[in-house]
Scaffold this active site. Structure first.
Site, PDB file in Angstrom:
ATOM      1  N   HIS A   1      18.202  -0.674  67.476  1.00  0.00           N
ATOM      2  CA  HIS A   1      19.323  -0.773  68.740  1.00  0.00           C
ATOM      3  C   HIS A   1      19.806  -2.035  69.096  1.00  0.00           C
ATOM      4  O   HIS A   1      19.177  -3.305  68.930  1.00  0.00           O
ATOM      5  CB  HIS A   1      18.491  -0.115  69.768  1.00  0.00           C
ATOM      6  CG  HIS A   1      19.143   0.105  71.254  1.00  0.00           C
ATOM      7  ND1 HIS A   1      19.758  -0.704  71.934  1.00  0.00           N
ATOM      8  CD2 HIS A   1      19.588   1.317  71.617  1.00  0.00           C
ATOM      9  CE1 HIS A   1      20.525  -0.007  72.881  1.00  0.00           C
ATOM     10  NE2 HIS A   1      20.565   1.198  72.635  1.00  0.00           N
TER      11      HIS A   1
ATOM     12  N   SER B   1      27.760   5.415  76.430  1.00  0.00           N
ATOM     13  CA  SER B   1      28.302   6.092  77.768  1.00  0.00           C
ATOM     14  C   SER B   1      28.671   7.451  77.523  1.00  0.00           C
ATOM     15  O   SER B   1      29.712   7.861  77.850  1.00  0.00           O
ATOM     16  CB  SER B   1      29.558   5.294  78.202  1.00  0.00           C
ATOM     17  OG  SER B   1      29.083   3.840  78.560  1.00  0.00           O
TER      18      SER B   1
ATOM     19  N   GLY C   1      25.926   1.408  78.124  1.00  0.00           N
ATOM     20  CA  GLY C   1      25.654   1.335  79.370  1.00  0.00           C
ATOM     21  C   GLY C   1      26.730   0.734  80.229  1.00  0.00           C
ATOM     22  O   GLY C   1      26.512   0.126  81.349  1.00  0.00           O
TER      23      GLY C   1
ATOM     24  N   GLY D   1      21.658   7.050  76.347  1.00  0.00           N
ATOM     25  CA  GLY D   1      21.022   6.414  77.268  1.00  0.00           C
ATOM     26  C   GLY D   1      20.687   6.762  78.733  1.00  0.00           C
ATOM     27  O   GLY D   1      20.028   7.770  78.925  1.00  0.00           O
TER      28      GLY D   1
ATOM     29  N   LYS E   1      14.883   4.001  77.084  1.00  0.00           N
ATOM     30  CA  LYS E   1      14.921   2.472  77.486  1.00  0.00           C
ATOM     31  C   LYS E   1      13.368   2.057  78.150  1.00  0.00           C
ATOM     32  O   LYS E   1      12.509   2.812  78.040  1.00  0.00           O
ATOM     33  CB  LYS E   1      16.014   1.782  78.054  1.00  0.00           C
ATOM     34  CG  LYS E   1      17.279   2.425  77.225  1.00  0.00           C
ATOM     35  CD  LYS E   1      18.595   1.683  77.532  1.00  0.00           C
ATOM     36  CE  LYS E   1      19.629   2.320  77.062  1.00  0.00           C
ATOM     37  NZ  LYS E   1      20.960   1.205  77.036  1.00  0.00           N
TER      38      LYS E   1
ATOM     39  N   GLU F   1      20.074  -3.547  71.682  1.00  0.00           N
ATOM     40  CA  GLU F   1      19.244  -4.425  72.721  1.00  0.00           C
ATOM     41  C   GLU F   1      18.033  -5.109  71.954  1.00  0.00           C
ATOM     42  O   GLU F   1      17.705  -6.140  72.253  1.00  0.00           O
ATOM     43  CB  GLU F   1      18.722  -3.453  73.937  1.00  0.00           C
ATOM     44  CG  GLU F   1      19.982  -2.872  74.732  1.00  0.00           C
ATOM     45  CD  GLU F   1      19.971  -1.704  75.435  1.00  0.00           C
ATOM     46  OE1 GLU F   1      18.976  -1.327  75.522  1.00  0.00           O
ATOM     47  OE2 GLU F   1      20.951  -1.356  76.194  1.00  0.00           O
TER      48      GLU F   1
ATOM     49  N   ASN G   1      17.498   8.067  74.669  1.00  0.00           N
ATOM     50  CA  ASN G   1      16.881   7.047  74.740  1.00  0.00           C
ATOM     51  C   ASN G   1      16.702   6.313  76.114  1.00  0.00           C
ATOM     52  O   ASN G   1      17.430   6.119  76.858  1.00  0.00           O
ATOM     53  CB  ASN G   1      17.829   5.914  73.956  1.00  0.00           C
ATOM     54  CG  ASN G   1      17.337   4.454  74.002  1.00  0.00           C
ATOM     55  OD1 ASN G   1      15.898   4.180  74.505  1.00  0.00           O
ATOM     56  ND2 ASN G   1      17.968   3.299  73.720  1.00  0.00           N
TER      57      ASN G   1
ATOM     58  N   GLU H   1      26.589   2.864  67.677  1.00  0.00           N
ATOM     59  CA  GLU H   1      26.840   2.621  69.049  1.00  0.00           C
ATOM     60  C   GLU H   1      27.683   1.171  69.358  1.00  0.00           C
ATOM     61  O   GLU H   1      27.165   0.020  69.070  1.00  0.00           O
ATOM     62  CB  GLU H   1      25.468   2.524  69.461  1.00  0.00           C
ATOM     63  CG  GLU H   1      24.620   3.766  69.374  1.00  0.00           C
ATOM     64  CD  GLU H   1      23.615   3.694  70.342  1.00  0.00           C
ATOM     65  OE1 GLU H   1      23.386   4.597  71.270  1.00  0.00           O
ATOM     66  OE2 GLU H   1      22.654   2.686  70.664  1.00  0.00           O
TER      67      GLU H   1
HETATM   68  C1  PEP Z   1      21.920   3.765  74.292  1.00  0.00           C
HETATM   69  O1  PEP Z   1      20.861   3.202  75.206  1.00  0.00           O
HETATM   70  O2  PEP Z   1      21.667   3.789  73.108  1.00  0.00           O
HETATM   71  C2  PEP Z   1      23.004   4.207  75.055  1.00  0.00           C
HETATM   72  C3  PEP Z   1      23.867   4.561  74.335  1.00  0.00           C
HETATM   73  O3  PEP Z   1      23.012   3.911  76.349  1.00  0.00           O
HETATM   74  P1  PEP Z   1      24.267   4.673  77.493  1.00  0.00           P
HETATM   75  O4  PEP Z   1      24.311   6.059  76.861  1.00  0.00           O
HETATM   76  O5  PEP Z   1      23.611   4.527  78.712  1.00  0.00           O
HETATM   77  O6  PEP Z   1      25.500   3.953  77.200  1.00  0.00           O
END
Ligand code: PEP
Length: 240
Positions: free
Chosen positions: A90, A200, A163, A221, A11, A92, A9, A157
């Protein structure tokens, strides 16, 4: 066994210069499905760059096919560009845009209607985890935002792990994924859909996460933006 998927992803990151990273990802050997979801602006160029070596998806879509919705993009539009998947719900989107389970369900159904696969995200906040509500929150989100369709993908998630560099323990991931598997078996005939972990994921923790039962891949991400970071995650999933 469900399909194994390494999904990236991006973003709100990437201009056309980022296609060199996609080229590196597409050139990576994979014994699993690889999906990259760039911003809307890069979907067409990404499809051209990927040349079917990796799948390309979107990060959101509108519930309607077309109409007076300024600035929105429909599932049919990204399908027309060659996208195969759309991330919906998601955290976000849920927090920045107030998306409810009902809206996420409608988006997921729009993705299915357009002939693509929705990757539906669920996960608890830190406050909810600390209150012992993780399983209840996730189960409610799944019940409210996942269509009963055998082609969907679910990504667990934890909001607090996205993040942040923080990850749940392996036992905590296993507990949620086992509960998710039981729930989807009851909801969806066969229940054999991929359950991705996200939050992460990086080269240094991918192997132990992919060893967890009922983890069938990852939604990544930050570590999906560079081919050198994503390739070892793809390799770890391929070897799992
Ligand atoms: C995501 O954007 O869905 C995500 C899991 O981000 P990250 O891997 O940066 O934590």
């Amino acid at each position: 066994m469900p399909r194994k998927i390494a999904a990236g992803n991006w973003k709100m990151n990437g201009t056309r210069a980022a296609l060199t990273q996609l080229e590196g990802i597409a050139a990576t050997h994979a014994d699993c499905d690889v999906l990259v979801c760039p911003p809307f602006t890069l979907i067409g160029p990404a499809v051209d760059t990927a040349q079917n070596r990796v799948m390309i998806g979107a990060q959101d879509c509108h519930t309607q096919t077309n109409g007076a919705h300024t600035g929105d993009v429909s599932a049919a539009m990204v399908k027309d560009l060659g996208a195969s998947h759309v991330i919906v719900g998601h955290s976000e989107r849920r927090s920045d845009h107030g998306e409810t389970n009902e809206m996420v369900m409608a988006k997921a159904q729009a993705v299915l209607t357009a002939g693509m696969v929705p990757v539906i995200c669920v996960g608890e906040t830190l406050t909810e985890r600390e209150a012992g509500e993780t399983l209840a929150v996730v189960e409610t989100q799944v019940a409210g935002s996942v269509p009963h369709d055998a082609t969907v993908v679910i990504a667990y998630e934890p909001v607090w792990a996205i993040g942040t560099g923080l990850t749940p323990t392996i036992d905590q991931i296993a507990q949620v994924h086992d509960a998710l598997r039981a729930q989807v078996i009851a909801m969806i005939p066969g229940g054999d859909i991929p359950l991705l972990y996200g939050g992460s994921v990086k080269a240094t923790n991918a192997t132990e996460i992919f060893a967890v039962g009922n983890v069938n891949g990852a939604l990544v991400g930050g570590a999906s933006l560079k081919a050198d970071d994503f390739a070892p995650i793809i390799a770890a999933l391929s070897a799992s």
